[in-house]
Design a protein around this motif. Structure first.
Motif, PDB file in Angstrom:
ATOM      1  N   SER A  47       0.837  -1.206   0.000  1.00 25.75           N
ATOM      2  CA  SER A  47       0.000   0.000   0.000  1.00 25.75           C
ATOM      3  C   SER A  47       0.874   1.260   0.000  1.00 25.75           C
ATOM      4  CB  SER A  47      -0.906   0.001   1.228  1.00 25.75           C
ATOM      5  OG  SER A  47      -1.770  -1.111   1.203  1.00 25.75           O
ATOM      6  N   LEU A  48       1.888   1.232   0.839  1.00 23.36           N
ATOM      7  CA  LEU A  48       2.759   2.412   0.919  1.00 23.36           C
ATOM      8  C   LEU A  48       3.464   2.663  -0.404  1.00 23.36           C
ATOM      9  CD1 LEU A  48       4.287   1.902   4.502  1.00 23.36           C
ATOM     10  CD2 LEU A  48       2.508   3.525   3.792  1.00 23.36           C
ATOM     11  N   ILE A  49       4.022   1.575  -0.995  1.00 26.77           N
ATOM     12  CA  ILE A  49       4.736   1.742  -2.262  1.00 26.77           C
ATOM     13  C   ILE A  49       3.736   2.108  -3.369  1.00 26.77           C
ATOM     14  CG2 ILE A  49       6.114   0.551  -3.996  1.00 26.77           C
ATOM     15  CD1 ILE A  49       7.295  -1.143  -1.750  1.00 26.77           C
ATOM     16  N   GLY A  50       2.561   1.448  -3.376  1.00 21.07           N
ATOM     17  CA  GLY A  50       1.574   1.711  -4.421  1.00 21.07           C
ATOM     18  C   GLY A  50       1.068   3.143  -4.390  1.00 21.07           C
ATOM     19  N   PHE A  51       0.786   3.676  -3.175  1.00 20.96           N
ATOM     20  CA  PHE A  51       0.362   5.060  -3.060  1.00 20.96           C
ATOM     21  C   PHE A  51       1.462   5.988  -3.511  1.00 20.96           C
ATOM     22  CE2 PHE A  51      -3.173   3.986  -0.104  1.00 20.96           C
ATOM     23  CZ  PHE A  51      -4.159   4.687  -0.779  1.00 20.96           C
ATOM     24  N   GLY A  52       2.692   5.626  -3.206  1.00 20.69           N
ATOM     25  CA  GLY A  52       3.818   6.530  -3.516  1.00 20.69           C
ATOM     26  C   GLY A  52       4.051   6.670  -5.004  1.00 20.69           C
ATOM     27  N   ILE A  53       3.892   5.607  -5.770  1.00 18.76           N
ATOM     28  CA  ILE A  53       4.201   5.673  -7.201  1.00 18.76           C
ATOM     29  C   ILE A  53       2.942   5.611  -8.056  1.00 18.76           C
ATOM     30  CG2 ILE A  53       6.486   4.671  -6.854  1.00 18.76           C
ATOM     31  CD1 ILE A  53       5.440   2.045  -7.850  1.00 18.76           C
ATOM     32  N   GLY A  54       1.770   5.510  -7.403  1.00 17.45           N
ATOM     33  CA  GLY A  54       0.516   5.581  -8.132  1.00 17.45           C
ATOM     34  C   GLY A  54       0.000   4.260  -8.693  1.00 17.45           C
ATOM     35  N   TYR A  55       0.510   3.140  -8.213  1.00 19.58           N
ATOM     36  CA  TYR A  55       0.028   1.825  -8.678  1.00 19.58           C
ATOM     37  C   TYR A  55      -0.460   0.989  -7.488  1.00 19.58           C
ATOM     38  CZ  TYR A  55       2.388   2.980 -13.060  1.00 19.58           C
ATOM     39  OH  TYR A  55       2.780   3.576 -14.212  1.00 19.58           O
ATOM     40  N   PHE A  56      -1.419   1.509  -6.807  1.00 19.31           N
ATOM     41  CA  PHE A  56      -1.885   0.898  -5.551  1.00 19.31           C
ATOM     42  C   PHE A  56      -2.378  -0.545  -5.750  1.00 19.31           C
ATOM     43  CE2 PHE A  56      -5.412  -0.038  -2.668  1.00 19.31           C
ATOM     44  CZ  PHE A  56      -4.767   0.087  -1.449  1.00 19.31           C
ATOM     45  N   TRP A  57      -3.330  -0.754  -6.672  1.00 13.38           N
ATOM     46  CA  TRP A  57      -3.941  -2.086  -6.806  1.00 13.38           C
ATOM     47  C   TRP A  57      -2.977  -3.112  -7.393  1.00 13.38           C
ATOM     48  CZ3 TRP A  57      -7.808  -2.887  -3.967  1.00 13.38           C
ATOM     49  CH2 TRP A  57      -8.712  -1.878  -3.655  1.00 13.38           C
ATOM     50  N   ILE A  58      -2.064  -2.593  -8.230  1.00 12.04           N
ATOM     51  CA  ILE A  58      -1.074  -3.531  -8.785  1.00 12.04           C
ATOM     52  C   ILE A  58      -0.196  -4.086  -7.676  1.00 12.04           C
ATOM     53  CG2 ILE A  58       0.957  -3.711 -10.273  1.00 12.04           C
ATOM     54  CD1 ILE A  58      -0.367  -1.710 -12.153  1.00 12.04           C
ATOM     55  N   PHE A  59       0.242  -3.197  -6.785  1.00  7.34           N
ATOM     56  CA  PHE A  59       1.114  -3.672  -5.694  1.00  7.34           C
ATOM     57  C   PHE A  59       0.333  -4.506  -4.675  1.00  7.34           C
ATOM     58  CE2 PHE A  59       4.101  -0.686  -7.423  1.00  7.34           C
ATOM     59  CZ  PHE A  59       5.328  -1.231  -7.112  1.00  7.34           C
ATOM     60  N   ILE A  60      -0.945  -4.199  -4.528  1.00 11.76           N
ATOM     61  CA  ILE A  60      -1.772  -5.055  -3.668  1.00 11.76           C
ATOM     62  C   ILE A  60      -1.837  -6.471  -4.241  1.00 11.76           C
ATOM     63  CG2 ILE A  60      -4.135  -5.493  -2.867  1.00 11.76           C
ATOM     64  CD1 ILE A  60      -2.746  -3.388  -1.247  1.00 11.76           C
ATOM     65  N   GLY A  61      -2.026  -6.557  -5.571  1.00 16.59           N
ATOM     66  CA  GLY A  61      -2.042  -7.862  -6.228  1.00 16.59           C
ATOM     67  C   GLY A  61      -0.725  -8.586  -6.088  1.00 16.59           C
ATOM     68  N   ILE A  62       0.386  -7.784  -6.204  1.00 18.98           N
ATOM     69  CA  ILE A  62       1.716  -8.401  -6.047  1.00 18.98           C
ATOM     70  C   ILE A  62       1.869  -8.964  -4.634  1.00 18.98           C
ATOM     71  CG2 ILE A  62       4.187  -7.912  -5.957  1.00 18.98           C
ATOM     72  CD1 ILE A  62       3.735  -5.891  -8.261  1.00 18.98           C
ATOM     73  N   ALA A  63       1.369  -8.227  -3.639  1.00 16.23           N
ATOM     74  CA  ALA A  63       1.464  -8.684  -2.245  1.00 16.23           C
ATOM     75  C   ALA A  63       0.727 -10.011  -2.064  1.00 16.23           C
ATOM     76  CB  ALA A  63       0.884  -7.631  -1.309  1.00 16.23           C
ATOM     77  N   PHE A  64      -0.509 -10.092  -2.636  1.00 19.31           N
ATOM     78  CA  PHE A  64      -1.257 -11.362  -2.548  1.00 19.31           C
ATOM     79  C   PHE A  64      -0.520 -12.496  -3.269  1.00 19.31           C
ATOM     80  CE2 PHE A  64      -5.110  -8.849  -1.442  1.00 19.31           C
ATOM     81  CZ  PHE A  64      -5.542  -9.620  -0.375  1.00 19.31           C
ATOM     82  N   ALA A  65       0.098 -12.167  -4.423  1.00 16.37           N
ATOM     83  CA  ALA A  65       0.811 -13.188  -5.196  1.00 16.37           C
ATOM     84  C   ALA A  65       2.016 -13.718  -4.414  1.00 16.37           C
ATOM     85  CB  ALA A  65       1.252 -12.609  -6.541  1.00 16.37           C
ATOM     86  N   VAL A  66       2.779 -12.779  -3.795  1.00 20.60           N
ATOM     87  CA  VAL A  66       3.938 -13.205  -3.006  1.00 20.60           C
ATOM     88  C   VAL A  66       3.501 -14.086  -1.833  1.00 20.60           C
ATOM     89  CG1 VAL A  66       5.796 -12.386  -1.485  1.00 20.60           C
ATOM     90  CG2 VAL A  66       5.354 -11.226  -3.669  1.00 20.60           C
ATOM     91  N   PHE A  67       2.423 -13.686  -1.160  1.00 25.15           N
ATOM     92  CA  PHE A  67       1.918 -14.491  -0.041  1.00 25.15           C
ATOM     93  C   PHE A  67       1.483 -15.879  -0.528  1.00 25.15           C
ATOM     94  CE2 PHE A  67      -1.615 -15.964   2.607  1.00 25.15           C
ATOM     95  CZ  PHE A  67      -1.009 -15.949   3.852  1.00 25.15           C
ATOM     96  N   PHE A  68       0.794 -15.905  -1.701  1.00 26.52           N
ATOM     97  CA  PHE A  68       0.332 -17.178  -2.248  1.00 26.52           C
ATOM     98  C   PHE A  68       1.515 -18.082  -2.615  1.00 26.52           C
ATOM     99  CE2 PHE A  68      -1.143 -19.721  -5.933  1.00 26.52           C
ATOM    100  CZ  PHE A  68      -2.123 -20.465  -5.286  1.00 26.52           C
TER     101      PHE A  68
END
Length: 452
Positions: free
Chosen positions: A41-62
């Protein structure tokens, strides 16, 4: 990020995990997922790609969960007895529980193996032969004593027991265990002039446990006793006959002094009693020596029961009892008519003798489709239950004085027992003091002949 907990070598070292709920371990995974989502969320808000980084976070966890699943599967499939890999969360809890269950199972297995080893060591040390026989009648195991008593060899493992112990009496006993509840005595095929007692017990379906022990000394002592009884009985018969003849001659003299007549009457009564004892001993000896004689006559039970009933009436003249006859079976018996008539008559005369005058004696023949039953019931003096187990022993008397008064020899029920054993039958006795007795002779289905 939290440190993963170590996988224990012993379950007792980490009791806290034993009682933790699944939610405790699930929270570890949730905290990890929350951490990934926060960073994303922090990185996504900072560079403007919030949902993409959220998806990446779920993918890494998976992917981490897939890696944990791979490690769990690899351990279970290839290294189940090694220490499991260190994992967090739900997968770590799963590994811990599986590993703990494995260790407990191995402990139980070790205890069972130790118990089996101790039991086997005990069986090896026994002087009695012990043999395990499977459902196919093949020999699975035996102890060293079986080699000495029964002649088993290492090549006999897996062979059919009936190809090694081939005596006809053993084969018959093996196929009909109920025929001899106390086992079978047979001649040893290994040791000359030796005898072994064999007992078979079923377990686990059709498997059998065979136990055998040397009874040569007991057999020899029993044979000595039989020979002594036979010889002394035959030797007594002649002098008793002579004495009885002379006493009867003196007793019949009309001018005999009354005082001497009383003495001769007493001598004659005792001579008759001794003669009855000798006859019973000889009958017992004959029954023991004729065990293998076929008992295959078809006995018409209505005719035999009526004959016993008529004989009972003749014997009952001095007692005045009420005699009843009950026949509710359509089956005849297969056996020896003379021996069975003697055994049944013995039970009937006992009932008449030991019932006070004016009592009731009921004779019966019944069947339930599976067994035949000859019964004698009386309203006599009865027997204390403590005496019942020993009633068929030779010379056993509940009351010696009463037996002398009635002229009993103490061998009647022993003779009955031997006759019944040779017909695969047995005697049941129900009695209470002063309440009468019930004697039941139970015959197996194989001894019944159904009248068409």
């Amino acid at each position: 990020m939290y440190e993963p907990y170590p996988v224990p070598e012993l379950a007792s070292e980490h009791k806290k995990f034993r009682y933790s709920s699944l939610w405790t371990f699930a929270k570890q995974d949730l905290r990890l997922l929350a951490f990934f989502l926060l960073i994303a969320s922090l990185i996504g808000f900072g560079i403007g790609y919030f949902w993409i980084f959220i998806g990446i976070a779920f993918a890494v966890f998976f992917l981490l969960q897939l890696r944990s699943l791979y490690l769990v599967n690899d351990w279970i499939s290839n290294r189940p007895y090694d220490v499991p890999p260190n994992l967090n969360g739900i997968w770590g809890a799963l590994l811990f529980n599986v590993y703990r269950a494995q260790r407990q199972e191995r402990i139980v297995q070790a205890e069972m193996v130790g118990l089996i080893d101790r039991a086997q060591s005990s069986l090896v040390a026994l002087a009695e032969a012990v043999v395990l026989i499977d459902e196919m009648h093949q020999i699975e195991w035996w102890n060293p004593a079986a080699q000495q008593l029964l002649g088993f060899q290492e090549l006999d493992r897996g062979r059919n027991i009936l190809t090694i112990l081939r005596q006809p009496s053993f084969i018959e006993y093996f196929n009909n265990l109920n025929m001899a509840p106390d086992g079978l005595k047979m001649k040893s095929s290994v040791l000359e002039d030796h005898y072994v007692q064999v007992k078979l017990t079923r377990f686990g379906g059709e498997s059998r446990l065979l136990v055998a022990y040397d009874v040569t000394r007991m057999h020899n002592l029993e044979q000595m006793r039989k020979d002594f009884v036979d010889n002394i009985s035959h030797e007594l018969r002649t002098p008793l006959t002579v004495l009885s003849g002379y006493i009867e001659t003196f007793t019949d003299q009309e001018d005999l002094n009354p005082r001497w007549k009383r003495a001769f009457d007493q001598m004659q009564a005792q001579t008759r009693r001794m003669n009855a004892l000798v006859n019973d001993l000889l009958l017992l000896s004959r029954l023991e020596n004729e065990k293998k004689i076929a008992k295959n006559q078809i006995i018409e039970m209505p005719s035999l029961m009526n004959q016993l009933y008529d004989d009972a009436h003749a014997y009952n003249v001095d007692y005045g009892h009420t005699l009843n006859l009950e026949i509710d079976s359509h089956c005849d018996l297969i056996g020896s008519d003379i021996e069975l008539a003697s055994a049944f008559s013995n039970l009937i005369t006992n009932a008449i003798k030991y019932t006070p005058k004016g009592g009731t004696v009921t004779i019966g023949w019944h069947d339930d489709g599976e067994q035949g039953c000859f019964t004698v019931q009386d309203t006599g003096i009865g027997i204390d239950p403590k005496h019942l187990p020993r009633l068929t022993e030779r010379f056993y008397r509940v009351d010696s004085a009463r037996s002398r008064q009635t002229g009993g020899t103490g061998l009647g029920l022993a003779i009955v027992k031997h006759v019944l054993m040779q017909h695969q039958a047995y005697l049941e006795i129900e009695s209470k003091e002063n309440q009468g007795s019930l004697f039941k002779v139970i015959f197996p289905k194989e001894r019944l002949y159904r009248v068409s």
